[in-house]
Every structure is written in structure tokens, then in C-alpha cells.
Write a protein that holds these residues in place. Structure first.
Motif, PDB file in Angstrom:
ATOM      1  N   LEU A  99      31.886  29.936  36.520  1.00  0.00           N
ATOM      2  CA  LEU A  99      30.719  29.448  37.261  1.00  0.00           C
ATOM      3  C   LEU A  99      30.334  30.431  38.360  1.00  0.00           C
ATOM      4  N   SER A 100      31.322  31.006  39.037  1.00  0.00           N
ATOM      5  CA  SER A 100      31.012  31.956  40.116  1.00  0.00           C
ATOM      6  C   SER A 100      30.319  33.200  39.569  1.00  0.00           C
ATOM      7  N   THR A 101      30.734  33.646  38.377  1.00  0.00           N
ATOM      8  CA  THR A 101      30.086  34.812  37.768  1.00  0.00           C
ATOM      9  C   THR A 101      28.645  34.502  37.414  1.00  0.00           C
ATOM     10  N   VAL A 102      28.404  33.327  36.823  1.00  0.00           N
ATOM     11  CA  VAL A 102      27.041  32.933  36.451  1.00  0.00           C
ATOM     12  C   VAL A 102      26.167  32.813  37.690  1.00  0.00           C
ATOM     13  N   GLN A 103      26.682  32.218  38.747  1.00  0.00           N
ATOM     14  CA  GLN A 103      25.905  32.074  39.978  1.00  0.00           C
ATOM     15  C   GLN A 103      25.564  33.433  40.581  1.00  0.00           C
ATOM     16  N   MET A 104      26.498  34.375  40.500  1.00  0.00           N
ATOM     17  CA  MET A 104      26.231  35.722  41.001  1.00  0.00           C
ATOM     18  C   MET A 104      25.122  36.389  40.182  1.00  0.00           C
ATOM     19  N   LEU A 105      25.169  36.214  38.866  1.00  0.00           N
ATOM     20  CA  LEU A 105      24.138  36.793  38.005  1.00  0.00           C
ATOM     21  C   LEU A 105      22.779  36.153  38.269  1.00  0.00           C
ATOM     22  N   LEU A 106      22.763  34.850  38.512  1.00  0.00           N
ATOM     23  CA  LEU A 106      21.503  34.163  38.804  1.00  0.00           C
ATOM     24  C   LEU A 106      20.894  34.658  40.112  1.00  0.00           C
ATOM     25  N   LYS A 107      21.732  34.908  41.102  1.00  0.00           N
ATOM     26  CA  LYS A 107      21.220  35.440  42.370  1.00  0.00           C
ATOM     27  C   LYS A 107      20.621  36.825  42.166  1.00  0.00           C
ATOM     28  N   ALA A 108      21.275  37.641  41.344  1.00  0.00           N
ATOM     29  CA  ALA A 108      20.738  38.969  41.053  1.00  0.00           C
ATOM     30  C   ALA A 108      19.414  38.857  40.304  1.00  0.00           C
ATOM     31  N   ASP A 109      19.332  37.915  39.353  1.00  0.00           N
ATOM     32  CA  ASP A 109      18.082  37.694  38.632  1.00  0.00           C
ATOM     33  C   ASP A 109      16.969  37.251  39.580  1.00  0.00           C
ATOM     34  N   ALA A 110      17.310  36.379  40.526  1.00  0.00           N
ATOM     35  CA  ALA A 110      16.311  35.890  41.470  1.00  0.00           C
ATOM     36  C   ALA A 110      15.761  37.028  42.324  1.00  0.00           C
ATOM     37  N   ARG A 111      16.647  37.904  42.800  1.00  0.00           N
ATOM     38  CA  ARG A 111      16.192  39.037  43.615  1.00  0.00           C
ATOM     39  C   ARG A 111      15.288  39.966  42.798  1.00  0.00           C
ATOM     40  N   ALA A 112      15.697  40.237  41.552  1.00  0.00           N
ATOM     41  CA  ALA A 112      14.908  41.132  40.704  1.00  0.00           C
ATOM     42  C   ALA A 112      13.558  40.498  40.353  1.00  0.00           C
ATOM     43  N   PHE A 113      13.561  39.202  40.064  1.00  0.00           N
ATOM     44  CA  PHE A 113      12.332  38.477  39.728  1.00  0.00           C
ATOM     45  C   PHE A 113      11.366  38.539  40.901  1.00  0.00           C
ATOM     46  N   ARG A 114      11.869  38.226  42.112  1.00  0.00           N
ATOM     47  CA  ARG A 114      11.005  38.224  43.290  1.00  0.00           C
ATOM     48  C   ARG A 114      10.436  39.625  43.557  1.00  0.00           C
ATOM     49  N   LYS A 115      11.273  40.646  43.394  1.00  0.00           N
ATOM     50  CA  LYS A 115      10.813  42.020  43.635  1.00  0.00           C
ATOM     51  C   LYS A 115       9.718  42.415  42.655  1.00  0.00           C
ATOM     52  N   LEU A 116       9.913  42.104  41.374  1.00  0.00           N
ATOM     53  CA  LEU A 116       8.902  42.451  40.375  1.00  0.00           C
ATOM     54  C   LEU A 116       7.637  41.623  40.563  1.00  0.00           C
ATOM     55  N   LEU A 117       7.789  40.373  40.970  1.00  0.00           N
ATOM     56  CA  LEU A 117       6.637  39.516  41.247  1.00  0.00           C
ATOM     57  C   LEU A 117       5.779  40.112  42.351  1.00  0.00           C
ATOM     58  N   THR A 118       6.429  40.544  43.428  1.00  0.00           N
ATOM     59  CA  THR A 118       5.708  41.161  44.546  1.00  0.00           C
ATOM     60  C   THR A 118       5.035  42.457  44.122  1.00  0.00           C
ATOM     61  N   HIS A 119       5.742  43.260  43.323  1.00  0.00           N
ATOM     62  CA  HIS A 119       5.174  44.521  42.852  1.00  0.00           C
ATOM     63  C   HIS A 119       3.963  44.271  41.953  1.00  0.00           C
ATOM     64  N   THR A 120       4.058  43.267  41.094  1.00  0.00           N
ATOM     65  CA  THR A 120       2.948  42.956  40.182  1.00  0.00           C
ATOM     66  C   THR A 120       1.726  42.482  40.948  1.00  0.00           C
TER      67      THR A 120
END
Length: 258
Positions: free
Chosen positions: A69-90
């Protein structure tokens, strides 16, 4: 069109979100005046990862130990940061005003609830291969909205051979299901979905106001067979889904979660 549309991108991972935002980049300018994103965590998957010694089936058919669960949560946080960054760039110069949030639940129903105050919902679906697919308009006998037609033209990038229209007939005319035609007609929605499953689609555009996709179940089936991002116009026209309510105000930005 005098007023631009507010577009919300919903996805279960950064890979899915990236595919959806790739399409949104072609809808910039006066067509889009607001952009938001929602990353939806699969609650059932998180619960499964919390159980020790669970195994998952990979795409190859083999099994492997499920991540913690801790690994999945870490990956989700990384996905959230990447999603937000690409959203702002777009979004470009207006990126600071982007709305972004996290939610838990089933992808389609959660995204639809969040999109009630938005004009367009883009359901992301990761790219399967590099071959360019069709821009598919899925419509009933009622003509597509002007916004949907304009979006399809912008996405097809002035190449009409890339665009194809699937129409569900409601009158007595014999449907035309000629696979060589760019305008195909079907007697029922299942017939159209069966043909779509055999089509290499880059995206599918639908309108909840005019049909033929009119509820959560229809949209879920569409996403499963299309295997590509689905662009939903008029998500506010969908009847109330569930007792819970997840909404993202169209002009609200969300602070970074680190």
C-alpha cells in the motif's frame, strides 16, 4: 462560437491523463477557456494492496506479488505531481488558474460527478500503440452539436480521412454498416460498439444531450471497447448518479500537495 468551453480531464493514472491532455492541446485558443484535472484513485485496488500476500495478474498473463500500500500511495503522489505539472503546461499562460484535485472511487462515475459544472469531460486512456487512429463521432439520429463538430475538426487537423461518424438510426431506414465508409449507420448502440471494438480509434466524441450514450453504464461500455480517450460533451445532462457528490469548481485552483 462566442464563449469557450470549460474542459475537465479525468484519469486513473498519469499515463491515462497524458493521453487525454495530448488531445486537449489541439483544442486550445477560444475553444477552451478553462481547464481542470481530477486524478481518481481506485478504492478497490488500494484496499487489495492493504491485504498482505496478495497477487495480481499482469498483462502477460503471469502473476506477481501486489505492491504494498505504501508503494502504491507513493506512485499515486508522483502521478498527481506529474498530472498537475502537465495540466499547467497544457493550459499555457492561464495555467495558474487550473483546477486540480484527487478523488477515490470508480473512474467513470467519479469523473462524471466531478464534471457536473463543466462543459466537457475528457476520460483519459493511455496510448496502446503509435499508429494514428480515427477521430470517431458517435451520435444518434439527432445531429451532433456545433461544439462537437468543431472539436472533431480541430482534432483531425484538417485531414478528413481521419474522421469517421457512427450514427445510431432511429427511423425505418436500413442502416449502412459499410466499413469502408466514413459515415456508418447502425441499428443499435451495441452494433456500433461492436464495430468500434474493431476500429483503431484515437478518440471518441459523444454528447450526453443528444445521445446515444445517455448513462454511466453506456459510457463505461464505450470506454472499454474504444480503448482510447473519450470526450464527453454536456456531462451536466447526465441524470444524478449516486448519493455521493464530487465536484470541482471550474474556476478554482488547488494547492500543491507536495
Amino acid at each position: 462560437m462566442s464563449n469557450g468551453l470549460r474542459i475537465l480531464v479525468g484519469a486513473g493514472s498519469f499515463a491515462d491523463a497524458s493521453a487525454g491532455l495530448h488531445l486537449v492541446r489541439h483544442l486550445q485558443g477560444s475553444f477552451c477557456t478553462g481547464l481542470g484535472g481530477i486524478l481518481i484513485e481506485d478504492a478497490e485496488m488500494l484496499a487489495a494492496c492493504a491485504i498482505p500476500h496478495q497477487h495480481i495478474v499482469l498483462s502477460s498473463g503471469t502473476t506477481a506479488r501486489a505492491p504494498s500500500l505504501s508503494t502504491v500511495q507513493m506512485l499515486l503522489k508522483a502521478d498527481a505531481r506529474a498530472f498537475r505539472k502537465l495540466l499547467t503546461h497544457t493550459a499555457g499562460p492561464n495555467g495558474a488558474d487550473c483546477a486540480f484535485t484527487l478523488a477515490k472511487g470508480e473512474l467513470v462515475s467519479t469523473a462524471l460527478r466531478a464534471a457536473r459544472d463543466w462543459d466537457v469531460l475528457v476520460l483519459g486512456y493511455r496510448e496502446i500503440h503509435k499508429l494514428r487512429g480515427k477521430i470517431v463521432l458517435l451520435q444518434s439520429s439527432v445531429p451532433s452539436s456545433d461544439e462537437m463538430i468543431q472539436a472533431s475538426r480541430m482534432l483531425s487537423n484538417h485531414m478528413p480521412d481521419v474522421q469517421i461518424t457512427y450514427t445510431i438510426k432511429t427511423d425505418g431506414d436500413a442502416p449502412n454498416s459499410d466499413p469502408s465508409s466514413n459515415a456508418r449507420q447502425f441499428a443499435t448502440l451495441p452494433d456500433a460498439l461492436a464495430a468500434l471494438a474493431r476500429t483503431n480509434a484515437q478518440t471518441v466524441l459523444v454528447d450526453f444531450k443528444n445521445g446515444p450514450i445517455r448513462n454511466h453504464g453506456d459510457l463505461l461500455k464505450l470506454l472499454e471497447v474504444a480503448r482510447c480517450p473519450v470526450i464527453v460533451f454536456g456531462p451536466s445532462n447526465l441524470p444524478t448518479l449516486l448519493e455521493h457528490n464530487t465536484q470541482i469548481p471550474a474556476n478554482t485552483s488547488v494547492a500543491n500537495d507536495g
